[in-house]
Design a protein around this motif. Structure first.
Motif, PDB file in Angstrom:
ATOM      1  N   GLY A   1      37.403  50.474  37.468  1.00 17.23           N
ATOM      2  CA  GLY A   1      37.220  49.076  37.071  1.00 17.23           C
ATOM      3  C   GLY A   1      36.706  48.937  35.649  1.00 17.23           C
ATOM      4  N   SER A   2      35.881  49.886  35.230  1.00 16.27           N
ATOM      5  CA  SER A   2      35.352  49.829  33.866  1.00 16.27           C
ATOM      6  C   SER A   2      36.464  49.980  32.829  1.00 16.27           C
ATOM      7  CB  SER A   2      34.286  50.904  33.656  1.00 16.27           C
ATOM      8  OG  SER A   2      34.805  52.191  33.901  1.00 16.27           O
ATOM      9  N   LEU A   3      37.532  50.671  33.186  1.00 18.45           N
ATOM     10  CA  LEU A   3      38.677  50.825  32.285  1.00 18.45           C
ATOM     11  C   LEU A   3      39.360  49.474  32.052  1.00 18.45           C
ATOM     12  CD1 LEU A   3      40.693  52.647  30.739  1.00 18.45           C
ATOM     13  CD2 LEU A   3      41.974  52.774  32.870  1.00 18.45           C
ATOM     14  N   LEU A   4      39.466  48.671  33.107  1.00 19.93           N
ATOM     15  CA  LEU A   4      40.086  47.354  32.970  1.00 19.93           C
ATOM     16  C   LEU A   4      39.257  46.460  32.057  1.00 19.93           C
ATOM     17  CD1 LEU A   4      41.184  46.809  36.674  1.00 19.93           C
ATOM     18  CD2 LEU A   4      42.536  47.718  34.783  1.00 19.93           C
ATOM     19  N   THR A   5      37.952  46.532  32.222  1.00 19.70           N
ATOM     20  CA  THR A   5      37.066  45.752  31.353  1.00 19.70           C
ATOM     21  C   THR A   5      37.222  46.193  29.900  1.00 19.70           C
ATOM     22  OG1 THR A   5      35.497  45.479  33.175  1.00 19.70           O
ATOM     23  CG2 THR A   5      34.664  45.105  30.943  1.00 19.70           C
ATOM     24  N   TRP A   6      37.273  47.490  29.667  1.00 21.70           N
ATOM     25  CA  TRP A   6      37.462  48.027  28.313  1.00 21.70           C
ATOM     26  C   TRP A   6      38.776  47.508  27.724  1.00 21.70           C
ATOM     27  CZ3 TRP A   6      41.464  51.371  26.846  1.00 21.70           C
ATOM     28  CH2 TRP A   6      41.384  51.868  25.540  1.00 21.70           C
ATOM     29  N   GLY A   7      39.850  47.553  28.487  1.00 25.10           N
ATOM     30  CA  GLY A   7      41.145  47.075  28.009  1.00 25.10           C
ATOM     31  C   GLY A   7      41.105  45.614  27.615  1.00 25.10           C
ATOM     32  N   GLN A   8      40.374  44.829  28.389  1.00 19.72           N
ATOM     33  CA  GLN A   8      40.218  43.416  28.048  1.00 19.72           C
ATOM     34  C   GLN A   8      39.381  43.266  26.778  1.00 19.72           C
ATOM     35  OE1 GLN A   8      37.872  41.110  30.815  1.00 19.72           O
ATOM     36  NE2 GLN A   8      38.982  39.231  30.314  1.00 19.72           N
ATOM     37  N   GLU A   9      38.325  44.032  26.655  1.00 20.89           N
ATOM     38  CA  GLU A   9      37.440  43.928  25.494  1.00 20.89           C
ATOM     39  C   GLU A   9      38.134  44.303  24.188  1.00 20.89           C
ATOM     40  OE1 GLU A   9      34.140  46.398  26.604  1.00 20.89           O
ATOM     41  OE2 GLU A   9      33.191  44.803  27.777  1.00 20.89           O
ATOM     42  N   ILE A  10      39.106  45.218  24.229  1.00 22.11           N
ATOM     43  CA  ILE A  10      39.794  45.592  22.989  1.00 22.11           C
ATOM     44  C   ILE A  10      41.057  44.755  22.761  1.00 22.11           C
ATOM     45  CG2 ILE A  10      38.864  47.934  23.040  1.00 22.11           C
ATOM     46  CD1 ILE A  10      41.797  48.845  23.732  1.00 22.11           C
ATOM     47  N   GLY A  11      41.299  43.763  23.630  1.00 26.92           N
ATOM     48  CA  GLY A  11      42.379  42.818  23.402  1.00 26.92           C
ATOM     49  C   GLY A  11      43.740  43.168  23.992  1.00 26.92           C
ATOM     50  N   LEU A  12      43.795  44.126  24.912  1.00 24.88           N
ATOM     51  CA  LEU A  12      45.091  44.429  25.545  1.00 24.88           C
ATOM     52  C   LEU A  12      45.564  43.274  26.410  1.00 24.88           C
ATOM     53  CD1 LEU A  12      44.596  48.164  26.583  1.00 24.88           C
ATOM     54  CD2 LEU A  12      45.815  47.267  24.588  1.00 24.88           C
ATOM     55  N   VAL A  13      44.619  42.570  27.037  1.00 25.49           N
ATOM     56  CA  VAL A  13      44.924  41.396  27.861  1.00 25.49           C
ATOM     57  C   VAL A  13      43.816  40.376  27.665  1.00 25.49           C
ATOM     58  CG1 VAL A  13      46.190  42.701  29.651  1.00 25.49           C
ATOM     59  CG2 VAL A  13      43.723  42.351  29.885  1.00 25.49           C
ATOM     60  N   ASP A  14      44.128  39.126  28.014  1.00 24.37           N
ATOM     61  CA  ASP A  14      43.090  38.098  27.993  1.00 24.37           C
ATOM     62  C   ASP A  14      42.304  38.097  29.292  1.00 24.37           C
ATOM     63  OD1 ASP A  14      43.617  37.081  25.414  1.00 24.37           O
ATOM     64  OD2 ASP A  14      45.314  35.931  26.206  1.00 24.37           O
ATOM     65  N   LYS A  15      43.033  38.314  30.404  1.00 22.01           N
ATOM     66  CA  LYS A  15      42.424  38.306  31.729  1.00 22.01           C
ATOM     67  C   LYS A  15      42.848  39.562  32.472  1.00 22.01           C
ATOM     68  CE  LYS A  15      42.036  33.447  31.896  1.00 22.01           C
ATOM     69  NZ  LYS A  15      42.318  32.190  32.194  1.00 22.01           N
ATOM     70  N   ILE A  16      41.926  40.163  33.188  1.00 20.25           N
ATOM     71  CA  ILE A  16      42.179  41.438  33.852  1.00 20.25           C
ATOM     72  C   ILE A  16      43.403  41.419  34.774  1.00 20.25           C
ATOM     73  CG2 ILE A  16      41.197  43.050  35.543  1.00 20.25           C
ATOM     74  CD1 ILE A  16      38.550  42.802  33.977  1.00 20.25           C
TER      75      ILE A  16
ATOM     76  N   GLU B   1      46.188  40.339  34.300  1.00 12.46           N
ATOM     77  CA  GLU B   1      47.395  40.542  33.495  1.00 12.46           C
ATOM     78  C   GLU B   1      47.829  42.008  33.466  1.00 12.46           C
ATOM     79  OE1 GLU B   1      47.061  38.710  29.595  1.00 12.46           O
ATOM     80  OE2 GLU B   1      45.811  37.137  30.479  1.00 12.46           O
ATOM     81  N   PHE B   2      46.918  42.942  33.742  1.00  9.78           N
ATOM     82  CA  PHE B   2      47.292  44.357  33.782  1.00  9.78           C
ATOM     83  C   PHE B   2      48.360  44.608  34.843  1.00  9.78           C
ATOM     84  CE2 PHE B   2      43.212  45.291  31.586  1.00  9.78           C
ATOM     85  CZ  PHE B   2      43.753  46.001  30.524  1.00  9.78           C
ATOM     86  N   GLU B   3      48.258  43.937  35.966  1.00  7.82           N
ATOM     87  CA  GLU B   3      49.264  44.113  37.016  1.00  7.82           C
ATOM     88  C   GLU B   3      50.624  43.647  36.529  1.00  7.82           C
ATOM     89  OE1 GLU B   3      50.388  42.859  41.590  1.00  7.82           O
ATOM     90  OE2 GLU B   3      48.521  42.112  40.734  1.00  7.82           O
ATOM     91  N   GLU B   4      50.670  42.514  35.868  1.00 10.27           N
ATOM     92  CA  GLU B   4      51.938  42.013  35.331  1.00 10.27           C
ATOM     93  C   GLU B   4      52.538  43.012  34.348  1.00 10.27           C
ATOM     94  OE1 GLU B   4      51.213  38.121  33.636  1.00 10.27           O
ATOM     95  OE2 GLU B   4      49.887  37.624  35.314  1.00 10.27           O
TER      96      GLU B   4
END
Length: 122
Positions: free
Chosen positions: A61-76, A78-81
């Motif tokens: 879960g911390s990886l998803l938060t990191w991805g959001q923090e660096i701008g890969l997605v706006d909302k977690i 969105e990773f599934e999409e």
């Protein structure tokens, strides 16, 4: 495991949070693992002990938060999409070893990497 009704040998539960933990009920046998999973006591009722094997990843879960923090997605979510849009990884792999690697290669000094990219990688 008990709270997830994993009462029988072979029952498995995956708990997700900052990390991810997989536990398999091994019944009345304390087993060793070829993959260096941790043997542990799942619970004890009276004189009956139930054992389990546990494997974990310290980054989930911390990886998803990191991805959001660096701008890969706006909302977690969105990773599934994004993941569903990938028809073929073309042998590109991301290893999220931000806090080292757990079983089966325990290395607290390992770090994340992205491998397999070439000019056709999109």
């Amino acid at each position: 495991m008990f709270g997830q009704c994993c009462f029988s040998p072979g029952d498995v539960v995956c708990s997700l949070g900052t990390g991810a933990f997989i536990n398999i009920n091994t019944g009345n046998r304390c087993c060793s693992s070829h993959y260096e999973l941790y043997p542990l006591i799942a619970w004890k009722i009276g004189n009956t002990v139930t054992y389990a094997l546990e494997g974990n990843s310290s980054t989930a879960g911390s990886l998803l938060t990191w991805g959001q923090e660096i701008g890969l997605v706006d909302k977690i979510p969105e990773f599934e999409e994004l993941a569903r849009e990938v028809a073929d990884t073309q042998d590109v792999y991301f290893v999220p070893a931000f806090s080292g690697i757990e079983a089966p290669k325990f290395d607290p000094h390992a770090r994340g990497l992205l491998i397999g990219m070439n000019y056709s990688t999109r």
